[in-house]
Design a protein around this motif. Structure first.
Motif, PDB file in Angstrom:
ATOM      1  N   VAL A 176      -5.000 -22.043  15.658  1.00 29.10           N
ATOM      2  CA  VAL A 176      -6.239 -21.267  15.760  1.00 29.10           C
ATOM      3  C   VAL A 176      -5.922 -19.775  15.704  1.00 29.10           C
ATOM      4  N   THR A 177      -6.707 -19.048  14.933  1.00 23.09           N
ATOM      5  CA  THR A 177      -6.591 -17.592  14.857  1.00 23.09           C
ATOM      6  C   THR A 177      -7.940 -16.981  15.200  1.00 23.09           C
ATOM      7  N   VAL A 178      -7.938 -15.964  16.051  1.00 19.92           N
ATOM      8  CA  VAL A 178      -9.161 -15.262  16.434  1.00 19.92           C
ATOM      9  C   VAL A 178      -9.110 -13.839  15.888  1.00 19.92           C
ATOM     10  N   ILE A 179     -10.121 -13.476  15.122  1.00 22.45           N
ATOM     11  CA  ILE A 179     -10.241 -12.112  14.604  1.00 22.45           C
ATOM     12  C   ILE A 179     -11.322 -11.395  15.401  1.00 22.45           C
ATOM     13  N   ARG A 180     -10.973 -10.294  16.041  1.00 20.82           N
ATOM     14  CA  ARG A 180     -11.934  -9.499  16.799  1.00 20.82           C
ATOM     15  C   ARG A 180     -12.085  -8.142  16.116  1.00 20.82           C
ATOM     16  N   ASN A 181     -13.310  -7.812  15.757  1.00 22.72           N
ATOM     17  CA  ASN A 181     -13.619  -6.540  15.112  1.00 22.72           C
ATOM     18  C   ASN A 181     -14.239  -5.588  16.121  1.00 22.72           C
ATOM     19  N   GLN A 182     -13.732  -4.366  16.154  1.00 24.53           N
ATOM     20  CA  GLN A 182     -14.250  -3.401  17.119  1.00 24.53           C
ATOM     21  C   GLN A 182     -14.045  -1.981  16.586  1.00 24.53           C
ATOM     22  N   GLN A 183     -14.585  -1.034  17.325  1.00 24.43           N
ATOM     23  CA  GLN A 183     -14.472   0.395  16.984  1.00 24.43           C
ATOM     24  C   GLN A 183     -14.995   0.667  15.573  1.00 24.43           C
ATOM     25  N   PHE A 184     -16.205   0.191  15.301  1.00 26.79           N
ATOM     26  CA  PHE A 184     -16.853   0.457  14.019  1.00 26.79           C
ATOM     27  C   PHE A 184     -17.276   1.923  13.954  1.00 26.79           C
ATOM     28  N   GLU A 185     -17.165   2.524  12.799  1.00 29.37           N
ATOM     29  CA  GLU A 185     -17.680   3.879  12.617  1.00 29.37           C
ATOM     30  C   GLU A 185     -17.810   4.186  11.132  1.00 29.37           C
ATOM     31  N   TRP A 186     -18.772   5.062  10.830  1.00 26.77           N
ATOM     32  CA  TRP A 186     -18.893   5.577   9.474  1.00 26.77           C
ATOM     33  C   TRP A 186     -17.819   6.630   9.262  1.00 26.77           C
ATOM     34  N   ARG A 187     -17.181   6.587   8.117  1.00 26.34           N
ATOM     35  CA  ARG A 187     -16.133   7.564   7.839  1.00 26.34           C
ATOM     36  C   ARG A 187     -16.095   7.846   6.337  1.00 26.34           C
ATOM     37  N   ASP A 188     -15.917   9.102   5.993  1.00 27.80           N
ATOM     38  CA  ASP A 188     -15.836   9.491   4.586  1.00 27.80           C
ATOM     39  C   ASP A 188     -14.389   9.328   4.112  1.00 27.80           C
ATOM     40  N   VAL A 189     -14.112   8.217   3.446  1.00 23.37           N
ATOM     41  CA  VAL A 189     -12.755   7.909   2.997  1.00 23.37           C
ATOM     42  C   VAL A 189     -12.598   8.342   1.536  1.00 23.37           C
ATOM     43  N   PRO A 190     -11.562   9.088   1.213  1.00 25.27           N
ATOM     44  CA  PRO A 190     -11.378   9.543  -0.174  1.00 25.27           C
ATOM     45  C   PRO A 190     -11.279   8.370  -1.163  1.00 25.27           C
ATOM     46  N   GLU A 191     -11.875   8.524  -2.322  1.00 28.45           N
ATOM     47  CA  GLU A 191     -11.795   7.475  -3.339  1.00 28.45           C
ATOM     48  C   GLU A 191     -10.358   7.207  -3.757  1.00 28.45           C
ATOM     49  N   SER A 192      -9.512   8.211  -3.658  1.00 31.84           N
ATOM     50  CA  SER A 192      -8.116   8.047  -4.074  1.00 31.84           C
ATOM     51  C   SER A 192      -7.398   6.985  -3.247  1.00 31.84           C
ATOM     52  N   TRP A 193      -7.859   6.744  -2.020  1.00 30.98           N
ATOM     53  CA  TRP A 193      -7.216   5.747  -1.173  1.00 30.98           C
ATOM     54  C   TRP A 193      -7.322   4.342  -1.763  1.00 30.98           C
ATOM     55  N   PHE A 194      -8.278   4.124  -2.636  1.00 28.12           N
ATOM     56  CA  PHE A 194      -8.513   2.797  -3.190  1.00 28.12           C
ATOM     57  C   PHE A 194      -7.902   2.638  -4.581  1.00 28.12           C
ATOM     58  N   GLN A 195      -6.894   3.452  -4.865  1.00 27.53           N
ATOM     59  CA  GLN A 195      -6.165   3.362  -6.128  1.00 27.53           C
ATOM     60  C   GLN A 195      -4.719   2.959  -5.838  1.00 27.53           C
ATOM     61  N   ARG A 196      -4.237   1.988  -6.589  1.00 31.00           N
ATOM     62  CA  ARG A 196      -2.909   1.449  -6.335  1.00 31.00           C
ATOM     63  C   ARG A 196      -1.834   2.541  -6.385  1.00 31.00           C
ATOM     64  N   ASP A 197      -1.909   3.431  -7.338  1.00 28.04           N
ATOM     65  CA  ASP A 197      -0.867   4.448  -7.510  1.00 28.04           C
ATOM     66  C   ASP A 197      -0.813   5.436  -6.351  1.00 28.04           C
ATOM     67  N   PHE A 198      -1.898   5.511  -5.567  1.00 26.63           N
ATOM     68  CA  PHE A 198      -1.943   6.483  -4.478  1.00 26.63           C
ATOM     69  C   PHE A 198      -1.434   5.908  -3.158  1.00 26.63           C
ATOM     70  N   LEU A 199      -1.184   4.601  -3.092  1.00 28.69           N
ATOM     71  CA  LEU A 199      -0.814   3.971  -1.821  1.00 28.69           C
ATOM     72  C   LEU A 199       0.390   4.640  -1.137  1.00 28.69           C
ATOM     73  N   PRO A 200       1.442   5.053  -1.847  1.00 24.78           N
ATOM     74  CA  PRO A 200       2.582   5.680  -1.157  1.00 24.78           C
ATOM     75  C   PRO A 200       2.242   7.012  -0.500  1.00 24.78           C
ATOM     76  N   HIS A 201       1.084   7.612  -0.864  1.00 29.65           N
ATOM     77  CA  HIS A 201       0.757   8.948  -0.374  1.00 29.65           C
ATOM     78  C   HIS A 201      -0.265   8.940   0.755  1.00 29.65           C
ATOM     79  N   ILE A 202      -0.733   7.761   1.154  1.00 26.35           N
ATOM     80  CA  ILE A 202      -1.775   7.697   2.186  1.00 26.35           C
ATOM     81  C   ILE A 202      -1.176   8.030   3.543  1.00 26.35           C
ATOM     82  N   ARG A 203      -1.816   8.954   4.236  1.00 23.16           N
ATOM     83  CA  ARG A 203      -1.431   9.312   5.596  1.00 23.16           C
ATOM     84  C   ARG A 203      -2.678   9.206   6.468  1.00 23.16           C
ATOM     85  N   ASP A 204      -2.594   8.426   7.528  1.00 23.28           N
ATOM     86  CA  ASP A 204      -3.739   8.214   8.406  1.00 23.28           C
ATOM     87  C   ASP A 204      -3.516   8.917   9.731  1.00 23.28           C
TER      88      ASP A 204
END
Length: 205
Positions: A176-204
């Protein structure tokens, strides 16, 4: 009987894809330490796993396991209405995730594109409020892969959503696996984050 319990923390970013009716999703591993910094990207119909140690991103499938009994397709944001055709096949009384009897519509969902997470599903929705309570996910050969109960509905991000999913393995109900979702919020995420070539440059933060 000994129970083995493992815990992981992840952070998920999603934004609608204006062209396909689906979502772009970025999943970041926060813990355990061995997985910190790994990223899973869903861009259109493609899924990629990026490992900061190897600096490589490799293609993965929605059915591939991510954590425990949860697959990639269970965690990244998805629009079932865009991937499946649905038909009501019965009205049934079932036990929900709290073992309470609920009057439900039983729907059969069939994938309408080859990239859907599962070939077919059975979905039970409450007859009163149409909340999803239970789903069964099936392989191509018709075997049951897993059963999921959706629980703890809360008002978040402008809608009432389940914040907990209990996933039970189709072959061994002790897994059994339980997934708990919490700390929802609206956030303006750059479109570049959703590009494969940009993955090595993501800093959170």
């Amino acid at each position: 009987m000994a129970l083995s319990m493992k815990k992981s923390e992840l952070r998920l970013y999603s934004r609608p894809d204006p062209h396909g009716g689906q979502y772009h999703s970025l999943l970041r591993f926060i813990s355990p330490q061995r997985d910190v910094g790994k990223l899973t990207l869903k861009s259109g119909r493609d899924l990629w796993l990026y490992d900061p140690n190897s600096k490589a991103s490799v293609p993965i499938s929605p059915q591939q396991r991510l954590l425990g009994q949860a697959s990639n397709g269970d965690v990244v944001t998805a629009n079932w209405a865009a991937d499946y055709s649905a038909a009501i096949i019965a009205e049934e009384t079932i036990q929900d995730g709290y073992k309470q009897d609920r009057e439900c519509y039983r729907l059969h969902l069939t994938a309408t594109n080859p990239d859907a997470a599962y070939p077919s599903m059975e979905l039970w929705v409450d007859k009163t409020n149409f909340k999803s309570l239970k789903a069964e996910f099936y392989a191509v050969n018709g075997s049951l892969l897993k059963t999921t109960f959706y629980r703890r509905y809360e008002e978040v991000l402008g809608g009432e959503r389940p914040t907990e999913a209990v996933i039970i393995d189709g072959m061994n109900s002790q897994l059994v696996t339980v997934i708990r979702n919490q700390q929802f919020e609206w956030r303006d995420v750059p479109e570049s984050w959703f590009q494969r070539d940009f993955l090595p440059h993501i800093r959170d933060d």
